[in-house]
Structure formats: structure tokens, C-alpha cells
Design a protein around this motif. Structure first.
Motif, PDB file in Angstrom:
ATOM      1  N   ASP A   1      -0.033  -2.784  -4.894  1.00 10.03           N
ATOM      2  CA  ASP A   1      -1.413  -3.272  -4.930  1.00 10.03           C
ATOM      3  C   ASP A   1      -2.454  -2.160  -4.819  1.00 10.03           C
ATOM      4  O   ASP A   1      -3.565  -2.305  -5.346  1.00 10.03           O
ATOM      5  N   ALA A   2      -2.119  -1.066  -4.134  1.00 11.30           N
ATOM      6  CA  ALA A   2      -3.099   0.001  -3.972  1.00 11.30           C
ATOM      7  C   ALA A   2      -2.410   1.309  -3.583  1.00 11.30           C
ATOM      8  O   ALA A   2      -1.329   1.305  -2.978  1.00 11.30           O
ATOM      9  N   VAL A   3      -3.067   2.415  -3.938  1.00  9.60           N
ATOM     10  CA  VAL A   3      -2.604   3.752  -3.569  1.00  9.60           C
ATOM     11  C   VAL A   3      -3.803   4.536  -3.054  1.00  9.60           C
ATOM     12  O   VAL A   3      -4.877   4.513  -3.669  1.00  9.60           O
ATOM     13  N   VAL A   4      -3.628   5.205  -1.939  1.00  8.41           N
ATOM     14  CA  VAL A   4      -4.600   6.196  -1.471  1.00  8.41           C
ATOM     15  C   VAL A   4      -3.975   7.561  -1.674  1.00  8.41           C
ATOM     16  O   VAL A   4      -2.838   7.804  -1.251  1.00  8.41           O
ATOM     17  N   ASP A   5      -4.694   8.451  -2.350  1.00  3.86           N
ATOM     18  CA  ASP A   5      -4.147   9.751  -2.719  1.00  3.86           C
ATOM     19  C   ASP A   5      -5.117  10.843  -2.288  1.00  3.86           C
ATOM     20  O   ASP A   5      -6.269  10.565  -1.928  1.00  3.86           O
ATOM     21  N   TYR A   6      -4.664  12.093  -2.351  1.00  4.42           N
ATOM     22  CA  TYR A   6      -5.473  13.181  -1.792  1.00  4.42           C
ATOM     23  C   TYR A   6      -5.257  14.473  -2.567  1.00  4.42           C
ATOM     24  O   TYR A   6      -4.146  14.752  -3.039  1.00  4.42           O
TER      25      TYR A   6
ATOM     26  N   LEU B   1       0.835  -1.198   0.000  1.00  3.31           N
ATOM     27  CA  LEU B   1       0.000   0.000   0.000  1.00  3.31           C
ATOM     28  C   LEU B   1       0.869   1.247   0.000  1.00  3.31           C
ATOM     29  O   LEU B   1       1.747   1.395   0.855  1.00  3.31           O
ATOM     30  N   TYR B   2       0.610   2.135  -0.942  1.00  4.45           N
ATOM     31  CA  TYR B   2       1.271   3.436  -0.958  1.00  4.45           C
ATOM     32  C   TYR B   2       0.273   4.497  -0.505  1.00  4.45           C
ATOM     33  O   TYR B   2      -0.898   4.469  -0.919  1.00  4.45           O
ATOM     34  N   ILE B   3       0.745   5.413   0.332  1.00  6.72           N
ATOM     35  CA  ILE B   3      -0.065   6.526   0.811  1.00  6.72           C
ATOM     36  C   ILE B   3       0.542   7.804   0.238  1.00  6.72           C
ATOM     37  O   ILE B   3       1.621   8.233   0.656  1.00  6.72           O
ATOM     38  N   ASN B   4      -0.142   8.380  -0.724  1.00  6.09           N
ATOM     39  CA  ASN B   4       0.318   9.631  -1.333  1.00  6.09           C
ATOM     40  C   ASN B   4      -0.219  10.828  -0.557  1.00  6.09           C
ATOM     41  O   ASN B   4      -1.344  10.792  -0.049  1.00  6.09           O
ATOM     42  N   GLU B   5       0.567  11.894  -0.532  1.00  8.54           N
ATOM     43  CA  GLU B   5       0.167  13.132   0.158  1.00  8.54           C
ATOM     44  C   GLU B   5      -0.216  12.841   1.610  1.00  8.54           C
ATOM     45  O   GLU B   5      -1.205  13.353   2.139  1.00  8.54           O
ATOM     46  N   ALA B   6       0.611  12.043   2.288  1.00  7.38           N
ATOM     47  CA  ALA B   6       0.288  11.633   3.659  1.00  7.38           C
ATOM     48  C   ALA B   6       0.166  12.820   4.601  1.00  7.38           C
ATOM     49  O   ALA B   6      -0.664  12.804   5.521  1.00  7.38           O
TER      50      ALA B   6
ATOM     51  N   GLU C   1      -7.990  10.562  11.630  1.00  5.13           N
ATOM     52  CA  GLU C   1      -8.509   9.233  11.940  1.00  5.13           C
ATOM     53  C   GLU C   1      -8.331   8.284  10.748  1.00  5.13           C
ATOM     54  O   GLU C   1      -8.052   7.093  10.924  1.00  5.13           O
ATOM     55  N   VAL C   2      -8.473   8.812   9.539  1.00  7.03           N
ATOM     56  CA  VAL C   2      -8.224   8.010   8.339  1.00  7.03           C
ATOM     57  C   VAL C   2      -6.737   7.675   8.247  1.00  7.03           C
ATOM     58  O   VAL C   2      -6.355   6.530   7.961  1.00  7.03           O
ATOM     59  N   PHE C   3      -5.908   8.675   8.483  1.00 14.61           N
ATOM     60  CA  PHE C   3      -4.463   8.468   8.428  1.00 14.61           C
ATOM     61  C   PHE C   3      -4.027   7.358   9.388  1.00 14.61           C
ATOM     62  O   PHE C   3      -3.234   6.480   9.031  1.00 14.61           O
ATOM     63  N   ALA C   4      -4.560   7.393  10.602  1.00 16.20           N
ATOM     64  CA  ALA C   4      -4.190   6.391  11.605  1.00 16.20           C
ATOM     65  C   ALA C   4      -4.549   4.980  11.141  1.00 16.20           C
ATOM     66  O   ALA C   4      -3.790   4.027  11.369  1.00 16.20           O
ATOM     67  N   LYS C   5      -5.680   4.831  10.492  1.00 14.97           N
ATOM     68  CA  LYS C   5      -6.077   3.517   9.989  1.00 14.97           C
ATOM     69  C   LYS C   5      -5.220   3.091   8.796  1.00 14.97           C
ATOM     70  O   LYS C   5      -4.867   1.918   8.661  1.00 14.97           O
ATOM     71  N   LEU C   6      -4.889   4.041   7.934  1.00 13.52           N
ATOM     72  CA  LEU C   6      -4.080   3.701   6.757  1.00 13.52           C
ATOM     73  C   LEU C   6      -2.686   3.225   7.145  1.00 13.52           C
ATOM     74  O   LEU C   6      -2.164   2.266   6.572  1.00 13.52           O
ATOM     75  N   VAL C   7      -2.067   3.895   8.124  1.00 14.83           N
ATOM     76  CA  VAL C   7      -0.701   3.509   8.490  1.00 14.83           C
ATOM     77  C   VAL C   7      -0.667   2.192   9.267  1.00 14.83           C
ATOM     78  O   VAL C   7       0.416   1.653   9.507  1.00 14.83           O
ATOM     79  N   ALA C   8      -1.842   1.686   9.628  1.00 14.18           N
ATOM     80  CA  ALA C   8      -1.917   0.366  10.253  1.00 14.18           C
ATOM     81  C   ALA C   8      -2.400  -0.693   9.263  1.00 14.18           C
ATOM     82  O   ALA C   8      -2.668  -1.825   9.653  1.00 14.18           O
ATOM     83  N   SER C   9      -2.520  -0.326   7.996  1.00 15.43           N
ATOM     84  CA  SER C   9      -3.058  -1.228   6.978  1.00 15.43           C
ATOM     85  C   SER C   9      -1.957  -1.732   6.054  1.00 15.43           C
ATOM     86  O   SER C   9      -0.900  -1.122   5.927  1.00 15.43           O
ATOM     87  N   GLY C  10      -2.229  -2.837   5.397  1.00 16.82           N
ATOM     88  CA  GLY C  10      -1.293  -3.388   4.431  1.00 16.82           C
ATOM     89  C   GLY C  10      -0.161  -4.156   5.087  1.00 16.82           C
ATOM     90  O   GLY C  10       0.138  -3.989   6.265  1.00 16.82           O
ATOM     91  N   GLN C  11       0.474  -4.987   4.286  1.00 18.99           N
ATOM     92  CA  GLN C  11       1.658  -5.699   4.764  1.00 18.99           C
ATOM     93  C   GLN C  11       2.894  -4.826   4.635  1.00 18.99           C
ATOM     94  O   GLN C  11       3.785  -4.849   5.493  1.00 18.99           O
TER      95      GLN C  11
ATOM     96  N   TYR D   1      -3.060  13.451   6.880  1.00 19.48           N
ATOM     97  CA  TYR D   1      -2.928  13.536   8.333  1.00 19.48           C
ATOM     98  C   TYR D   1      -3.569  14.819   8.867  1.00 19.48           C
ATOM     99  O   TYR D   1      -4.265  14.799   9.896  1.00 19.48           O
ATOM    100  N   GLN D   2      -3.339  15.924   8.191  1.00 20.33           N
ATOM    101  CA  GLN D   2      -3.880  17.200   8.653  1.00 20.33           C
ATOM    102  C   GLN D   2      -5.395  17.268   8.519  1.00 20.33           C
ATOM    103  O   GLN D   2      -6.086  17.786   9.407  1.00 20.33           O
ATOM    104  N   ALA D   3      -5.926  16.744   7.416  1.00 21.77           N
ATOM    105  CA  ALA D   3      -7.363  16.874   7.160  1.00 21.77           C
ATOM    106  C   ALA D   3      -8.188  15.761   7.795  1.00 21.77           C
ATOM    107  O   ALA D   3      -9.331  15.993   8.222  1.00 21.77           O
ATOM    108  N   HIS D   4      -7.626  14.542   7.858  1.00 22.14           N
ATOM    109  CA  HIS D   4      -8.388  13.384   8.341  1.00 22.14           C
ATOM    110  C   HIS D   4      -7.477  12.496   9.190  1.00 22.14           C
ATOM    111  O   HIS D   4      -7.098  11.396   8.773  1.00 22.14           O
TER     112      HIS D   4
END
Length: 260
Positions: free
Chosen positions: A198-203, A154-159, A168-178, A163-166
């Protein structure tokens, strides 16, 4: 493939080559930097690459409109429209990072029919055709078959923005994926199309940031929507995006980001 499709694919590669040559001429050389109203940087490289691309498209697709990030829209009422981001990742470009890209999509009545992701410093060009195939330097590519987020790359773009806007979402994303990586710009999405990620979350993306990527990822077998699962269009703006190799991964990520 018919003659019209051959023509389109030939010039998708041609426009990528023009953009790559122009970008490499500026890369890691002194540049004058200005900042737009939204604090994003722009250089003579962005404008120079777009000018070269516009000239090429004007010669080979004279009846098409063009919407470029730097030089605006020409022929916005045309049936066919090119949407161009001359340098996707200007901050990367300015800092000597080779993971900046070039993006172009040819739209038919607002739907991307063909997408181009060019990586000038890497010598890679991805092309995706709607209801067709996706290729990397002419070789067919496809997304992975991963269906479990627990085992995903999992790649997290514009982390920082997430983090600043959401938070709670950020906290779940950084605990996701292998495996997780923080990143920016279009290349993580290209890696999804290639089957490496496998996946990218972007903002906070604009249409010129995602329309070409959308065409390539979908042609490779993936799925790309906003955080509500809605189709991305040329009318969307400042979009948070999920890009996933499979519908199962997309659904799992949608469940995480939808809490916002």
C-alpha cells in the motif's frame, strides 16, 4: 493509442529486454567491484548493462538525449531525454539477491512521459505511461484502494539511513501500518503499482532512482512525492520519498515524516 505511442511502448519493452538479458549474464557470476566517492559500489555489470541500453536507444531514438548513472549525460539540451539506472540495487545484485532492478524513464522537457521498471531475475517488466495505464508483462495493473494507514502494508526502504538521520520519524514509521517490512531499491515501489503493497517510505534517492518509478506508480493510480509533498523532478537530488496507493495514505504518511 497512436503510432507514436505504439512505437514508444514497443521500445520501452525492448529496452527492458536488452537490459534484462545483459544483467542476467552477469548475475551471480564473479565481478570486479569498485566504490564511488559516496561509497556506493559499481561493477562491470552496471557499466555493461548501461552500454547495451545506450546502444539500443541510440539506434531507435537517435534524437533523444541520454542520462545514465554510470556513463553520464549525452545531449542534455534535447527536448526528449532518457534517464537510465542500469542496475538499481547494486548491493542486492552483488549479494545474489534477485530483487535488483533496471530503471528507465523517457522525459519530455523534464517530465517523465513513460517509465520502465524491469526485474531481470524475476522476469517482470512494468511500464507506465503518463496519462495512460500501467502494465505488468502486458497486463494492466493498478494500486490498491487502501485509505487507512492502520490497515496498510507499509514498506520502509533504507531504514538504516532514516534511523540515523531522523530517529523520531523512524520510531513513528515502525509503529505504523498493519504489516511492515524493511527493504531496499525499486521493487517495493513496483509492488505498490501492482496493488500488493500500500505504501513505501524511501530515503536518499537520486533522479535516476525515482523518475521511472514515478511514471509507473502514477500510471497505476498512486501518488509519489518528496517528504514535503512536493513534485519530484529531474532537478531533485538526494530525496526522501513517499509512495502511496491513495491520496489518503499519502496524507497520513506525510503527517508522520513532516516532523523532521
Amino acid at each position: 493509442m497512436n503510432d507514436a505511442q505504439d512505437f514508444e511502448m514497443k521500445h520501452a519493452q525492448g529496452v527492458a529486454d536488452i537490459a534484462a538479458e545483459a544483467a542476467r549474464g552477469y548475475f551471480r557470476n564473479p565481478l570486479q567491484v569498485e566504490f564511488k566517492a559516496d561509497e556506493s559500489p559499481v561493477t562491470q555489470a552496471d557499466r555493461g548493462v548501461e552500454s547495451k541500453v545506450r546502444a539500443y536507444l541510440g539506434e531507435h531514438f537517435p534524437d533523444d538525449g541520454i542520462w545514465g548513472e554510470e556513463h553520464g549525460t549525452q545531449g542534455e539540451d534535447r527536448e526528449w531525454m532518457w534517464v537510465v539506472d542500469p542496475i538499481d540495487g547494486t548491493r542486492s545484485f552483488l549479494s545474489g539477491n534477485p530483487l535488483f532492478g533496471f530503471l528507465a524513464a523517457r522525459m519530455h522537457h523534464g517530465v517523465p512521459e513513460i517509465g520502465v521498471i524491469g526485474m531481470p531475475a524475476l522476469g517482470e517488466t512494468l511500464i507506465g505511461k503518463r496519462n495512460g495505464a500501467a502494465t505488468l508483462n502486458g497486463q494492466k495493473i493498478q494500486t490498491s484502494t487502501q485509505t487507512s494507514l492502520d490497515h496498510a502494508v507499509l514498506y520502509i526502504n533504507e531504514a538504516d539511513k532514516i534511523y540515523q538521520a531522523h530517529p523520531e520519524v523512524f520510531a513513528k514509521l515502525v509503529a505504523s501500518g498493519q504489516t511492515r517490512r524493511f527493504a531496499y531499491d525499486c521493487y517495493p515501489h513496483a509492488l505498490v503499482a501492482m496493488g500488493h503493497v500500500d505504501a513505501v517510505v524511501d530515503y536518499d534517492l537520486q533522479p535516476y532512482d525515482y523518475l521511472a518509478v514515478l511514471a509507473v506508480v502514477e500510471a497505476a493510480g498512486g501518488i509519489m512525492t518528496d517528504w514535503q509533498g512536493r513534485t519530484l523532478t529531474d532537478k531533485s537530488a538526494c530525496q526522501p520519498v513517499i509512495c502511496a496507493a491513495t491520496p489518503e495514505l499519502h496524507a497520513q504518511l506525510l503527517a508522520i515524516v513532516s516532523i523532521s
